[in-house]
Motif scaffolding. Structure first.
Motif, PDB file in Angstrom:
ATOM      1  N   GLY A   1       0.813  -1.210   0.000  1.00 23.71           N
ATOM      2  CA  GLY A   1       0.000   0.000   0.000  1.00 23.71           C
ATOM      3  C   GLY A   1       0.850   1.265   0.000  1.00 23.71           C
ATOM      4  O   GLY A   1       2.007   1.256   0.420  1.00 23.71           O
ATOM      5  N   GLY A   2       0.281   2.354  -0.485  1.00 24.60           N
ATOM      6  CA  GLY A   2       0.941   3.648  -0.435  1.00 24.60           C
ATOM      7  C   GLY A   2       2.127   3.816  -1.358  1.00 24.60           C
ATOM      8  O   GLY A   2       3.012   4.636  -1.090  1.00 24.60           O
ATOM      9  N   VAL A   3       2.164   3.046  -2.454  1.00 21.82           N
ATOM     10  CA  VAL A   3       3.317   3.136  -3.355  1.00 21.82           C
ATOM     11  C   VAL A   3       3.008   3.872  -4.655  1.00 21.82           C
ATOM     12  O   VAL A   3       3.871   3.987  -5.522  1.00 21.82           O
ATOM     13  CB  VAL A   3       3.882   1.735  -3.671  1.00 21.82           C
ATOM     14  CG1 VAL A   3       4.437   1.091  -2.415  1.00 21.82           C
ATOM     15  CG2 VAL A   3       2.833   0.846  -4.324  1.00 21.82           C
ATOM     16  N   GLY A   4       1.768   4.377  -4.786  1.00 21.70           N
ATOM     17  CA  GLY A   4       1.447   5.212  -5.942  1.00 21.70           C
ATOM     18  C   GLY A   4       0.551   4.578  -6.987  1.00 21.70           C
ATOM     19  O   GLY A   4       0.492   5.051  -8.123  1.00 21.70           O
ATOM     20  N   LYS A   5      -0.203   3.546  -6.622  1.00 25.67           N
ATOM     21  CA  LYS A   5      -1.066   2.892  -7.612  1.00 25.67           C
ATOM     22  C   LYS A   5      -2.129   3.846  -8.154  1.00 25.67           C
ATOM     23  O   LYS A   5      -2.350   3.918  -9.359  1.00 25.67           O
ATOM     24  CB  LYS A   5      -1.723   1.653  -6.997  1.00 25.67           C
ATOM     25  CG  LYS A   5      -0.753   0.519  -6.687  1.00 25.67           C
ATOM     26  CD  LYS A   5      -1.473  -0.733  -6.218  1.00 25.67           C
ATOM     27  CE  LYS A   5      -2.149  -0.540  -4.876  1.00 25.67           C
ATOM     28  NZ  LYS A   5      -1.187  -0.303  -3.767  1.00 25.67           N
ATOM     29  N   SER A   6      -2.788   4.565  -7.254  1.00 27.94           N
ATOM     30  CA  SER A   6      -3.846   5.486  -7.690  1.00 27.94           C
ATOM     31  C   SER A   6      -3.270   6.666  -8.468  1.00 27.94           C
ATOM     32  O   SER A   6      -3.900   7.175  -9.403  1.00 27.94           O
ATOM     33  CB  SER A   6      -4.641   5.991  -6.484  1.00 27.94           C
ATOM     34  OG  SER A   6      -5.290   4.924  -5.827  1.00 27.94           O
ATOM     35  N   PHE A   7      -2.076   7.098  -8.089  1.00 27.64           N
ATOM     36  CA  PHE A   7      -1.388   8.160  -8.832  1.00 27.64           C
ATOM     37  C   PHE A   7      -1.109   7.696 -10.257  1.00 27.64           C
ATOM     38  O   PHE A   7      -1.340   8.442 -11.223  1.00 27.64           O
ATOM     39  CB  PHE A   7      -0.085   8.519  -8.114  1.00 27.64           C
ATOM     40  CG  PHE A   7       0.833   9.395  -8.912  1.00 27.64           C
ATOM     41  CD1 PHE A   7       0.421  10.646  -9.348  1.00 27.64           C
ATOM     42  CD2 PHE A   7       2.119   8.979  -9.225  1.00 27.64           C
ATOM     43  CE1 PHE A   7       1.269  11.458 -10.090  1.00 27.64           C
ATOM     44  CE2 PHE A   7       2.967   9.783  -9.957  1.00 27.64           C
ATOM     45  CZ  PHE A   7       2.548  11.025 -10.386  1.00 27.64           C
ATOM     46  N   ILE A   8      -0.662   6.466 -10.402  1.00 26.25           N
ATOM     47  CA  ILE A   8      -0.393   5.911 -11.731  1.00 26.25           C
ATOM     48  C   ILE A   8      -1.686   5.801 -12.529  1.00 26.25           C
ATOM     49  O   ILE A   8      -1.734   6.174 -13.704  1.00 26.25           O
ATOM     50  CB  ILE A   8       0.294   4.539 -11.594  1.00 26.25           C
ATOM     51  CG1 ILE A   8       1.733   4.731 -11.109  1.00 26.25           C
ATOM     52  CG2 ILE A   8       0.256   3.767 -12.911  1.00 26.25           C
ATOM     53  CD1 ILE A   8       2.405   3.458 -10.646  1.00 26.25           C
ATOM     54  N   ALA A   9      -2.738   5.301 -11.896  1.00 19.82           N
ATOM     55  CA  ALA A   9      -4.024   5.175 -12.589  1.00 19.82           C
ATOM     56  C   ALA A   9      -4.523   6.529 -13.070  1.00 19.82           C
ATOM     57  O   ALA A   9      -4.958   6.681 -14.221  1.00 19.82           O
ATOM     58  CB  ALA A   9      -5.054   4.529 -11.658  1.00 19.82           C
ATOM     59  N   SER A  10      -4.456   7.526 -12.200  1.00 23.16           N
ATOM     60  CA  SER A  10      -4.965   8.852 -12.561  1.00 23.16           C
ATOM     61  C   SER A  10      -4.092   9.510 -13.628  1.00 23.16           C
ATOM     62  O   SER A  10      -4.604  10.182 -14.526  1.00 23.16           O
ATOM     63  CB  SER A  10      -5.064   9.747 -11.323  1.00 23.16           C
ATOM     64  OG  SER A  10      -3.794   9.988 -10.750  1.00 23.16           O
ATOM     65  N   THR A  11      -2.781   9.328 -13.543  1.00 23.93           N
ATOM     66  CA  THR A  11      -1.881   9.920 -14.537  1.00 23.93           C
ATOM     67  C   THR A  11      -2.089   9.282 -15.904  1.00 23.93           C
ATOM     68  O   THR A  11      -2.145   9.976 -16.929  1.00 23.93           O
ATOM     69  CB  THR A  11      -0.407   9.760 -14.102  1.00 23.93           C
ATOM     70  OG1 THR A  11      -0.218  10.394 -12.836  1.00 23.93           O
ATOM     71  CG2 THR A  11       0.534  10.383 -15.121  1.00 23.93           C
ATOM     72  N   LEU A  12      -2.205   7.958 -15.927  1.00 25.45           N
ATOM     73  CA  LEU A  12      -2.462   7.258 -17.188  1.00 25.45           C
ATOM     74  C   LEU A  12      -3.788   7.706 -17.793  1.00 25.45           C
ATOM     75  O   LEU A  12      -3.887   7.951 -19.005  1.00 25.45           O
ATOM     76  CB  LEU A  12      -2.465   5.752 -16.933  1.00 25.45           C
ATOM     77  CG  LEU A  12      -2.634   4.839 -18.153  1.00 25.45           C
ATOM     78  CD1 LEU A  12      -1.518   5.058 -19.153  1.00 25.45           C
ATOM     79  CD2 LEU A  12      -2.662   3.376 -17.703  1.00 25.45           C
ATOM     80  N   ALA A  13      -4.805   7.855 -16.950  1.00 24.26           N
ATOM     81  CA  ALA A  13      -6.117   8.301 -17.429  1.00 24.26           C
ATOM     82  C   ALA A  13      -6.043   9.717 -17.986  1.00 24.26           C
ATOM     83  O   ALA A  13      -6.625  10.018 -19.038  1.00 24.26           O
ATOM     84  CB  ALA A  13      -7.131   8.234 -16.292  1.00 24.26           C
ATOM     85  N   GLN A  14      -5.321  10.589 -17.302  1.00 27.03           N
ATOM     86  CA  GLN A  14      -5.204  11.970 -17.771  1.00 27.03           C
ATOM     87  C   GLN A  14      -4.458  12.054 -19.099  1.00 27.03           C
ATOM     88  O   GLN A  14      -4.787  12.859 -19.965  1.00 27.03           O
ATOM     89  CB  GLN A  14      -4.490  12.816 -16.717  1.00 27.03           C
ATOM     90  CG  GLN A  14      -5.334  13.055 -15.480  1.00 27.03           C
ATOM     91  CD  GLN A  14      -4.584  13.813 -14.415  1.00 27.03           C
ATOM     92  OE1 GLN A  14      -4.284  15.000 -14.571  1.00 27.03           O
ATOM     93  NE2 GLN A  14      -4.256  13.148 -13.319  1.00 27.03           N
ATOM     94  N   HIS A  15      -3.442  11.214 -19.251  1.00 24.56           N
ATOM     95  CA  HIS A  15      -2.699  11.213 -20.514  1.00 24.56           C
ATOM     96  C   HIS A  15      -3.605  10.777 -21.663  1.00 24.56           C
ATOM     97  O   HIS A  15      -3.598  11.387 -22.745  1.00 24.56           O
ATOM     98  CB  HIS A  15      -1.500  10.267 -20.406  1.00 24.56           C
ATOM     99  CG  HIS A  15      -0.740  10.114 -21.691  1.00 24.56           C
ATOM    100  ND1 HIS A  15      -0.958   9.069 -22.565  1.00 24.56           N
ATOM    101  CD2 HIS A  15       0.216  10.894 -22.265  1.00 24.56           C
ATOM    102  CE1 HIS A  15      -0.170   9.196 -23.612  1.00 24.56           C
ATOM    103  NE2 HIS A  15       0.557  10.285 -23.458  1.00 24.56           N
TER     104      HIS A  15
END
Length: 243
Positions: A12-26
């Motif tokens: 947990g807390g390693v950036g999964k949601s950050f990766i998901a949101s960044t990929l979606a934004q791209h």
């Protein structure tokens, strides 16, 4: 063919949601329609990004996958004509991975005309061993033709062991043939770039929302714009795998 992007990592807390949101934004910036799903029953961070229209589907019942809710997720994916991004929590890592394999989902998706891409994250410091183990377990569990994308996130510390970078570590070298792409998240200075990024993530703001916000200082927006360009460029460098 739609790409089904699943973000999986047991730590947990390693950036999964950050990766998901960044990929979606791209993908949104490229003008692509998306189906975004958050299955994390504990910390539905991805679902908090209202601009991304993330659907929340809790596929868990206690510590186990609820078969009917999981079936609903597969039905949703099967009908999607656009790429799908699914963020999974640390608590769902083991049961979700097991359920995907035992129900032969990696083989089912191509029959639907879709392609599965597993994204996982490696981070540094005390979380390094845990994330390396999670990566190795995924590689071992999924069929040999599954596409894997590894994200290197130095937020918790440099991704280094005994003077070796990730690409030099035995865990990677043993599984190199299974990794289709590596995406590096830059290391951001904590009191400037890092702080600005952390604050918009906590506020569940996309980069576009933050850059359009007149309430944010000019230099904060400037740094966020630099971060967005860097991240999007790193994603673009492996676009053949992701599109």
């Amino acid at each position: 063919m739609a790409k089904i992007h699943m973000i999986l990592q047991g730590k947990g807390g390693v950036g999964k949601s950050f990766i998901a949101s960044t990929l979606a934004q791209h993908k949104q910036a490229k003008g692509k329609k998306l189906l975004c799903v958050d299955t994390d029953p504990v910390n539905a961070t991805f679902h908090g990004f209202k601009k991304l229209n993330v659907r929340k589907i809790n596929v868990m019942s206690g510590d186990e996958i609820d078969p009917r809710k999981f079936d609903d997720l597969i039905e949703l994916i099967s009908k999607s004509e656009s790429d799908v991004i699914i963020d999974n929590g640390a608590s769902t890592f083991v049961p979700m991975s097991h359920y995907l394999i035992s129900n032969q989902i990696p083989a089912l998706l191509p029959d639907m005309g879709h392609e599965l891409v597993i994204h996982t994250v490696i981070t540094g410091s005390q979380a390094l061993l845990d994330t390396l183990t999670g990566f190795a377990n995924l590689i071992e569990s999924f069929p040999i033709d599954t596409l894997f994308v590894v994200w290197l996130n130095p937020y918790w510390g440099e991704i280094e062991m005994d003077g070796k970078r990730f690409e030099e570590m035995k865990t990677y070298l043993d599984n190199k043939s299974r990794v289709s792409a590596i995406i590096r998240i830059p290391h951001y200075k904590a009191d400037t770039f890092g702080k600005d990024l952390s604050e918009i993530l906590q506020s569940k703001l996309t980069f576009s929302e933050a850059l359009e916000s007149k309430s944010l200082p000019i230099m904060v927006r400037q740094r966020l714009n630099i971060i967005r360009k860097q991240l999007f460029a790193n994603i673009e460098s492996v676009a053949a795998v992701l599109t």
